[in-house]
Design an enzyme around this catalytic site. Structure first.
Site, mmCIF file in Angstrom:
data_model
loop_
_atom_site.group_PDB
_atom_site.id
_atom_site.type_symbol
_atom_site.label_atom_id
_atom_site.label_comp_id
_atom_site.label_asym_id
_atom_site.label_seq_id
_atom_site.Cartn_x
_atom_site.Cartn_y
_atom_site.Cartn_z
ATOM 1 N N HIS A 95 -15.462 1.578 2.097
ATOM 2 C CA HIS A 95 -15.633 3.073 2.620
ATOM 3 C C HIS A 95 -16.263 3.987 2.055
ATOM 4 O O HIS A 95 -16.133 4.879 2.741
ATOM 5 C CB HIS A 95 -14.140 3.377 2.564
ATOM 6 C CG HIS A 95 -12.383 2.254 2.748
ATOM 7 N ND1 HIS A 95 -12.481 1.541 2.546
ATOM 8 C CD2 HIS A 95 -11.832 2.668 4.669
ATOM 9 C CE1 HIS A 95 -11.041 1.227 2.815
ATOM 10 N NE2 HIS A 95 -11.269 1.414 4.188
ATOM 11 N N SER B 120 0.531 -1.603 -0.376
ATOM 12 C CA SER B 120 -0.103 -0.374 -0.320
ATOM 13 C C SER B 120 1.188 1.009 -0.051
ATOM 14 O O SER B 120 0.045 2.096 -0.143
ATOM 15 C CB SER B 120 -0.735 -0.168 1.120
ATOM 16 O OG SER B 120 -1.848 -1.448 1.269
ATOM 17 N N CYS C 188 -7.714 2.894 0.734
ATOM 18 C CA CYS C 188 -8.711 1.782 0.732
ATOM 19 C C CYS C 188 -8.443 1.221 -1.115
ATOM 20 O O CYS C 188 -7.744 1.478 -1.806
ATOM 21 C CB CYS C 188 -9.878 2.172 -0.064
ATOM 22 S SG CYS C 188 -11.462 2.214 -0.605
#
Lengths: 370, 601
Positions: free
Chosen positions: B369, B326, B382
């Protein structure tokens, strides 16, 4: 006893060459014994001075032996021979042991090596025998008897052991036999048999271990460059590094830093080669050649067989000692512990050589006396 | 003539002429034969002295001239504040010169007592090495000062025993910065030919990269020795020249803190000053003590190090390759903003599952989300937001931006063995499946590999407003006397292809990730300083584990956390990577917090 005719025939060149070589020896011994620490207690002059005294003694012996007619010596040759055998036996019983060998006999203040004297006595005896048995020399009996004359002292000398001297005797014998008229063919056969049969047997039964080692190291000095091959290698380096002009007197690094062993005795020629180079070695060998040439000239001019054979024998002895010693220092002969005549430090060898040259002079002086 | 031959006396006085003729002829033959050996002697002498003379001259010089190497001191390595990281200490070595021994047994016994060795051990060493009695036999290396003094005091009884002193590399705070500093190793034969005298050479780290500066120049002494090898006089001497000193950009305290925080874990930490690319700390764990390499490292010890499953010799910070996970969303977000795929305020829908061509693609947050903009998407990490923008961007754009952010290329740090990593290009696959593009967008693509250093450098660039620097590890090189030899300038590699608005939005997202409740990086929050950061969890296996199931260590995910602080005027950019740490937010972020806290104290 000395008359003017004797003096007239004194071979001055031979005498002077002898003296010259001995003096060169002094210079070399001086240089070779500079290394301090090796002789902490003695001054730098100790060894050359002692050698000078020996030269003086040698000259006295030389003059003494001139006085006596060599024919008298020939006459008493066999008595001398037996006397010498006794000395050789005595040395085996009472001799002083030094360096693993029993070679020295003490006489009051002095010690001397009977084996050195033996060389001369054997030569005298051979001269006597070969003079008498001219005809037999051409046959087996003469050869056998001459051989036996050499054999007895040779065995005794081997027992000491003194390998170098012992094996010096055989070539001297052959040279004298040849000069006395022995058939070349006979000699060749004997030498061949000797080399093929007796040498290998002798190697196994007669030689001590250290002597065998010396031989194998001679054949391959790199076998043990820091041990047994050390002296040979260092000597070769010393001589080679002298190159043509040499490093100069007192300037040889191998000598002065003591990489050489026995450098003022057996390896004195390495010092000559290092410090005086090829030039010095050449001059030194030339002086020896001149000395021998004068000696052989005496043999040629001798008035009788005994004189000629005696001179030949003595010259052969000196020549062989030179060849073996110089050959050893340059690595083409095994280490035998034979000194270089007149040059090496040491009284026994010097006296013997001076005595021999005295005998040769003796023969020359009396060549017209009948 | 017969009448002459009938009596001894007659013969004595009157030899027959022809009889003498024969003898004379033979004597002359002997004389001519005798010339031959003399000629042999002379030719051998000529050969040795004139033809081979130079060779023997050389051999004789080798006999009496000894070259005694004088080792140069290696340069000292300092941190940015002048604190020593590597220097030189005297090494005492006990040797015996067998030739000088008075009594082998006696000396061995006394020496054994003083040094706490076995007598037999000393005798064995002497036996093995004493083929040359003039050569020193090393009895013990690395003897401490106490023993040296004890031996010095009893020198008179210990003839033949000598103490040699040599400078030796020492790292005073092992294993501090072991990977960074590197280690020394014995030279190979070829290398010895290149440099004379010194037998150690830098094998990794700074020691290798700056070996030419650190090494100095060995001197030597030409000594005249006698046959015993005793020094007679000194012929000449060349002083050794000490190596140059290095002043690093490293902050020793921060390095210590970072190393401590990784204790017991496998991973890496890189801290960079975003203003100039200076490396403040560079840690790889597990660590090793570089001192062991200057001692006599046994084969077994080396093998143990080499085959350790934790690979302590590998510098993970520069050679460890991991998927950025991420943390890569920073790149994807920047690319999308720059390409106009979204604007800072554009909201996209996340329902936890994204159905595309009949396949469900999931967000890590199963509940979704909701509507979310790029800043929040970064804050909450997300996945579906990034799937969507990633699909629009495509592989080419992602690949281009990755490269412009410094991935897939060497950062140019002055350390050996840096890895360039991997950035996929479109042409690598004939067809990119949607899932693969989605994976690329969230940094989980198989063919995307980065080093912790690359990520730290990337974050630094994002933090400083877009300047990508070449990391700098060495600030200055100074001579042993302190004279400046070389100042290494700050070097820019380029600018990020992003406007300040784009970077502001991304930075905001990173700030929120830490400072907003529910942000993935909230565990890195500090009271005193505003921290911005991004978590990452590199999925080692694509497999769901049941809740509470014990996951085997080697299958656990790698945990990332990249950060910078303070938010307004960044002074430090940081990467923390924990191998098999399972969660960036729960494991890596607290470690980053610890390091940052100490940095701002």
């Amino acid at each position: 006893m000395i008359d003017r005719r004797l003096l007239k025939n004194f071979d001055w060149p031979l005498f002077l060459i002898t003296l010259l070589i001995a003096l060169i020896g002094i210079a070399m011994i001086y240089s070779a014994s500079q290394y301090r620490g090796q002789f902490l207690s003695s001054s730098k002059l100790t060894y050359p001075l002692r050698q000078l005294i020996w030269i003086g003694a040698g000259l006295a012996a030389l003059l003494a032996v001139i006085v006596v007619n060599y024919q008298t010596l020939i006459k008493y040759a066999y008595s001398l021979y037996f006397f010498n055998l006794i000395l050789l036996i005595l040395v085996l019983i009472f001799g002083r042991v030094a360096g693993g060998a029993q070679r020295w006999l003490r006489l009051g203040l002095f010690s001397f090596q009977p084996s050195e004297l033996a060389k001369i006595v054997i030569i005298i005896s051979l001269a006597r025998y070969l003079r008498d048995k001219e005809a037999q020399v051409k046959g087996a009996k003469g050869l056998a008897v001459s051989f036996c004359l050499v054999l007895f002292p040779l065995i005794l000398i081997l027992r000491q052991p003194h390998l170098g001297t012992a094996f010096l005797l055989l070539p001297i014998l052959f040279v004298m036999l040849y000069a006395a008229g022995a058939k070349g063919r006979h000699l060749a056969v004997i030498i061949l048999i000797g080399l093929l049969v007796i040498a290998p047997l002798g190697y196994h039964f007669l030689l001590k271990d250290y002597q065998k080692e010396r031989l194998s190291v001679f054949l391959n000095p790199n076998l043990d460059p820091l041990g047994k091959g050390y002296s040979l290698n260092q000597s070769r380096i010393a001589i080679g590094s002298g190159r043509f002009w040499g490093k100069g007197w007192l300037g040889g690094t191998q000598t002065q830093l003591h990489f050489l062993t026995a450098q003022y005795t057996d390896f004195i020629f390495s010092v000559v080669g290092e410090e005086w180079g090829f030039l010095g070695a050449f001059i030194t060998l030339s002086l020896y050649a001149a000395l021998l040439w004068r000696g052989m000239r005496v043999a040629v001019q001798a008035k009788d067989r005994a004189g000629a054979l005696l001179a030949v024998g003595l010259c052969a002895m000196i020549a062989l000692e030179i060849l073996i010693n110089v050959g050893m220092t340059i690595g083409i002969m095994p280490v035998t512990g034979l000194p270089l005549p007149l040059l090496s430090y040491g009284g026994s060898s010097l006296l013997t050589t001076m005595l021999s040259i005295g005998l040769v002079l003796n023969i020359q002086m009396r060549r017209f006396m009948f | 003539m017969a009448h002459f031959g009938d009596g001894k006396d007659m013969r004595l006085k009157n030899p027959r002429p022809e009889e003498m003729e024969e003898v004379r002829r033979r004597v002359k033959v002997l004389v001519s034969l005798g010339i031959l050996p003399f000629l042999v002697l002379l030719s051998v002498l000529w050969y040795r002295q004139v033809i081979q003379g130079d060779k023997y001259k050389d051999l004789s010089q080798r006999n009496y001239i000894r070259l005694v190497p004088l080792r140069a001191c290696r340069g000292t390595v300092y941190d940015r504040k002048g604190r020593v990281l590597a220097d030189t200490e005297p090494l005492f070595r006990i040797v015996i010169i067998p030739q000088e021994l008075r009594s082998r047994r006696e000396t061995a016994r006394k020496l054994a007592q003083l040094m706490g060795m076995e007598e037999a051990q000393i005798l064995r060493k002497l036996k093995i090495h004493s083929f040359n009695p003039f050569k020193a036999v090393v009895i013990k290396d690395e003897v401490d000062m106490e023993t040296v003094t004890a031996i010095e005091e009893r020198k008179r009884e210990l003839a033949g025993v000598f103490i040699q002193v040599e400078p030796r590399r020492a790292y005073p705070f092992p294993p501090l910065a072991g990977h960074l500093l590197g280690y020394l190793g014995r030279m190979s034969k070829e290398e010895i030919g290149q440099y004379r005298g010194d037998e150690l050479i830098g094998r990794s780290g700074i020691e290798k990269a700056f070996d030419a500066y650190l090494r100095g120049r060995s001197g030597g002494r030409e000594v005249l020795v006698n046959f015993r090898g005793e020094q007679v006089s000194i012929l000449g001497e060349k002083e050794p020249r000490a190596g140059n000193d290095l002043i690093l950009t490293i902050d020793k305290e921060l390095q210590e803190v970072a190393e401590r925080s990784l204790q017991g874990r496998r991973g890496a930490v890189v801290a960079i000053d975003p203003e100039n690319g200076d490396i403040l700390a560079l840690v790889s764990s597990p660590n090793f003590d570089p001192n062991i390499f200057t001692r006599h490292l046994s084969r077994a010890e080396y093998d143990a190090l080499d085959s350790d499953p934790g690979d302590p010799l590998v510098n993970r910070a520069i050679s460890g390759l991991y998927r950025p996970a991420s943390t890569f969303k920073i790149v994807t977000a920047s690319a999308a903003l720059e390409k106009g795929v979204v604007e800072a305020a554009t909201c996209l829908e996340c329902e936890g599952t994204y159905l595309r061509r009949g396949h469900p693609f999931r967000c890590w947050e199963e509940r979704g989300h909701g509507r979310i903009n790029v800043v929040d998407a970064l804050a909450y990490s997300c996945d579906i937001f990034f799937y969507k923008i990633g699909e629009v961007l495509g592989v080419d754009n992602l690949s281009y931006f990755s490269r412009r952010f410094g991935l897939g290329e060497l950062t140019g740090i002055e350390l050996p063995y840096e890895k360039r990593g991997l950035v996929p290009a479109k042409g690598w696959r004939r067809r990119w499946h949607l899932g693969e593009i989605f994976n690329l967008a969230i940094g989980q693509e198989e063919s995307l590999k980065v080093t912790p250093l690359q990520m730290a450098n990337l974050v630094a660039a994002v933090a400083n407003g877009g300047t990508l620097f070449r990391p700098r590890l060495v600030k200055e090189i100074r001579s042993a006397e302190g004279e400046l030899i070389k100042a290494i300038p700050v070097r820019k590699r380029g600018n990020l292809p992003c406007s300040s608005e784009t970077l502001a939005a991304v930075n905001k997202g990173l700030w929120e990730a830490v400072n907003k409740d529910g942000g993935t990086g909230r565990r890195a929050r500090l009271a005193s300083v505003e921290v911005a950061g991004k978590t990452g969890t590199d999925q080692v296996v694509r497999r769901k584990f049941r809740p509470g199931e014990e996951i085997p260590y080697r299958l656990r995910d790698h945990a990332w956390f990249v950060a910078f602080a303070p938010y307004e005027k960044p002074k430090i950019a940081l990467t923390v990577l924990i191998e098999h740490g399972e969660s960036g937010g729960r494991v890596a972020a607290p470690i980053a917090r610890e390091i940052l806290e100490s940095f701002f104290q």
